[in-house]
Design an enzyme around this catalytic site. Structure first.
Site, PDB file in Angstrom:
ATOM      1  N   PHE B 130       0.879  -1.083   0.096  1.00 40.95           N
ATOM      2  CA  PHE B 130       0.024   0.068   0.032  1.00 40.95           C
ATOM      3  C   PHE B 130       0.957   1.100   0.150  1.00 40.95           C
ATOM      4  O   PHE B 130       1.825   1.165   0.890  1.00 40.95           O
ATOM      5  CB  PHE B 130      -0.883  -0.090   1.254  1.00 40.95           C
ATOM      6  N   ASP B 207       1.341  -5.280   7.976  1.00 35.91           N
ATOM      7  CA  ASP B 207       0.196  -4.362   7.685  1.00 35.91           C
ATOM      8  C   ASP B 207      -0.953  -5.384   7.655  1.00 35.91           C
ATOM      9  O   ASP B 207      -1.073  -5.690   6.724  1.00 35.91           O
ATOM     10  CB  ASP B 207       0.634  -3.415   6.515  1.00 35.91           C
ATOM     11  N   TYR B 232     -11.102   0.883  10.257  1.00 44.00           N
ATOM     12  CA  TYR B 232     -12.372   1.523   9.545  1.00 44.00           C
ATOM     13  C   TYR B 232     -12.819   0.642   8.414  1.00 44.00           C
ATOM     14  O   TYR B 232     -13.900   1.171   7.619  1.00 44.00           O
ATOM     15  CB  TYR B 232     -12.415   2.664   9.112  1.00 44.00           C
ATOM     16  N   LYS B 233     -12.017  -0.507   8.203  1.00 49.62           N
ATOM     17  CA  LYS B 233     -12.545  -1.209   7.077  1.00 49.62           C
ATOM     18  C   LYS B 233     -13.457  -2.396   7.456  1.00 49.62           C
ATOM     19  O   LYS B 233     -14.654  -2.012   7.767  1.00 49.62           O
ATOM     20  CB  LYS B 233     -11.220  -1.830   6.407  1.00 49.62           C
ATOM     21  N   ARG B 381     -12.528  -2.813  -7.242  1.00 51.62           N
ATOM     22  CA  ARG B 381     -12.474  -3.925  -6.093  1.00 51.62           C
ATOM     23  C   ARG B 381     -13.996  -4.063  -5.626  1.00 51.62           C
ATOM     24  O   ARG B 381     -14.783  -3.017  -5.464  1.00 51.62           O
ATOM     25  CB  ARG B 381     -11.879  -3.337  -4.918  1.00 51.62           C
TER      26      ARG B 381
END
Lengths: 421, 421
Positions: B130, B207, B232-233, B381
């Site tokens: 990322f 991560d 928050y995912k 996605r």
């Protein structure tokens, strides 16, 4: 100016003449009976802030979901611009709401040390600066080839400009001080100290935690280079609400902060291979901002802006002067001493009293519904937040303190120190 | 395992047999018609999280004011312990909820490089990691006397353990990878890669942003040294909710992070002259935590814990396999290609499709009430969040995508890229 603020003055009359009195009703509270004198540590909730939080959670997040980012992406700089215009005397694009004060201080101080010429490796601060400032700067000095020069400050009187002037020399990269002392409330002369440091070629970083929303701050007019501050004290954005940072426009592209997070990246969502820092204040962001927190800051700043910092300061000085008059009449005879500058104009939003039984008195105050805070070694800080504190709070609060000491009521509380916050 | 997940299967029948179906009603939403397939970027709000936020603002802050800190002070480690036990396979005292993922990555990676022997100055990562990871690590390498070694990863298949093994050598201080690839959703073999890196004497930092709450994570069992992740995912703690960090217990006192903030100080409120870092996970805190945010994380983790990560994973794999079957039947003939591993067990919570018109198709999907996200260079996605997505979401969502392409509806949307989030 303060002649009517004598111990015999009727607080109700003073409150009736207060042009900011109506703001009190904009704050949520449990009970009118609580005398809250700790807005210097955590401000009370403005209803507008509670509403903003609910708007983000129950409407924007719930309904817009990921599409909320179409607007949230601008929030940290938009809230920063509001702070710039209404609270700290800066231009649009100079302030960003993000992270904590400590993290922001690290970013800016490390960037300033990195950008300084080779011969300038010293960071100057003072031994009365707020602990996190001293620790963060010590870490930067140790880890990034710097040296920390800690000058001595009288803990009641605040930083001495002459001592600062002597300490900031040709070897100095950065001077970092608090605008308002967390312990004594003493205000430092931002304009004069900044000017003097600049004459030595040093950059200046001011910590505004105890001044933002309490005293006028004119960063641009004072030629300040860098600043950080918090939003949960006099700005009332809530516990742990995100902090802010200020970087003077001309300096922005000359500084590079050490945490190269994706929110500081040019064309962030291209997600390209190389880090190319933005050329604006966004350069000093790191990761995903707390949307709820930044929205709270924006709403909180709007309340302060409506009152106006000048009017808030005027009332704050008057509340402090009134408290000082009551202290002299009621508390000085009971062993209290003033641990703040004597001149109300030289103090920020709180008044600090020293007493050898401060720890126990503080506990007794809480039990009697007066909330101060305790600071080492023997201090009680009494914060007067002009948005919601009135003269009656000052009168009733100090009256209860006098009672507690006169009656010996505080002796029922343990002398051993527990958790302090 | 997936034989019943064929294109002709009735999604209502599949939903009726879903043991986690009842969780959907615990989430707040605007309309049942919206097909939200972006929980891999921002999860939907559990009502329990909205309630927790309201409890902090409208009760704790409003009524307890500064006294709220008597409890809030424990919140980051308490929420961390819950994450440790229920989400990432760690022991109490190994996880802390604080700051953003980027800031946490900086702290841990910088600490690891600092603590590494002199001859180990290399940080290894991959070019599909990322962006914020790559940028943060590049900054650390440049600024702290390190070197970044970026290996190549196939953007559809995920990180190759053999390539990693070759890159991690005696000169390597730290290997930093994402457990689940943000683009392809490919899962890396945490146990094998960690073991191999340890054989070379390197530390490993994972991560977990795209795995926490989506796939089982066993940090302790895999012998992982360090980890960071977001909430928050798949954990649904809200936009910009604070992140977490993990430091294996045995390593904690051997590492020292660069930001010496007061929340990492032993006996914090003594506010003493010297920085003395705590000897527990609090050592990796910096400034004042966002109380509202951390409380949201705690409440969000509790929802995930009730469902259980194993059950969530099982459903997630099934949703992905079902989507893959529909893709093969409906979308492959329309120019879509799979840009994720073919094996559902090798993917995290999302499925990625490539299409040369992905940008315009994504816009058309939003207009038709199906929310995916777009990622460079030409990917959509589709995230399947097992707490609130059902088989009907997958069926209806992919059916609308097929319609959009078949009808040419996407051609009405601009090809020029606007803001991507």
């Amino acid at each position: 100016m303060f002649s009517e603020l004598h111990p015999e003055a009727d607080p109700a009359t003073l409150d009736a003449a207060d042009p900011l009195a109506s703001f009190r009703s904009e704050f949520a509270h449990d009970t009118e009976d609580l005398i809250y004198l700790d807005g210097n540590s955590l401000g009370r909730p403005p209803r507008a802030v509670l509403d903003a939080v609910r708007r983000v959670t129950d409407e924007e997040w719930t309904n817009r979901l990921i599409r909320g980012w179409d607007e949230w992406i601008e929030l940290p700089s938009r809230a920063g611009d509001a702070l710039a215009a209404d609270v700290v005397g800066a231009r649009p694009g100079e302030v960003l709401v993000c992270d904590s004060t400590s993290v922001n201080l690290y970013k800016l101080a490390a960037a300033a040390l990195d950008a300084a010429p080779k011969g300038r490796r010293v960071i100057v601060t003072d031994d009365d600066n707020f602990p996190t400032d001293r620790y963060i700067l010590a870490g930067i000095a140790e880890r990034h080839g710097g040296e920390l020069r800690v000058i001595h400050t009288d803990i009641d009187e605040g930083v001495d400009p002459k001592t600062v002037a002597k300490a900031v020399k040709k070897d100095t990269a950065l001077l970092c001080l608090s605008h308002v002392s967390y312990r004594s409330g003493a205000i430092a002369d931002m304009a004069a100290i900044t000017e003097r440091a600049h004459k030595s070629g040093a950059k200046v970083l001011w910590d505004l935690c105890h001044s933002a929303g309490a005293v006028p701050v004119e960063l641009d007019a004072c030629g300040v280079d860098l600043a950080v501050g918090c939003t949960y004290k006099y700005l009332n954005a809530g516990p742990g609400a995100p902090a802010f940072l200020y970087v003077r426009e001309e300096l922005q592209t000359r500084l590079r902060q050490p945490m190269w997070g994706w929110f500081s990246q040019t064309d962030q969502f291209a997600m390209g291979p190389e880090y190319l820092p933005r050329e604006d204040i966004g350069r000093f962001a790191v990761g995903t901002p707390t949307v709820v927190g930044v929205a709270a800051v924006e709403a909180a700043v709007a309340v302060t802006a409506r009152a106006g910092v000048a009017a808030l300061r005027e009332k704050s000085v008057r509340l402090g002067a009134y408290a000082q008059a009551l202290f002299a009449e009621w508390l000085a005879p009971l062993g209290f001493e003033l641990a703040s500058p004597d001149d109300p104009l030289r103090r920020g939003g709180h008044l600090t009293l020293a007493h050898k039984e401060a720890w126990r008195i503080g506990q007794a105050m809480r039990a009697r519904g007066v909330i101060p805070d305790y600071r080492e070694p023997d201090r009680l800080r009494l914060g007067f937040a002009p948005l919601y504190n009135g003269y009656r709070d000052v009168h009733e609060g100090l009256s209860r303190v006098a009672d507690i000491v006169r009656s010996g009521e505080y002796e029922k509380f343990p002398a051993e120190k527990g958790q302090v916050t």
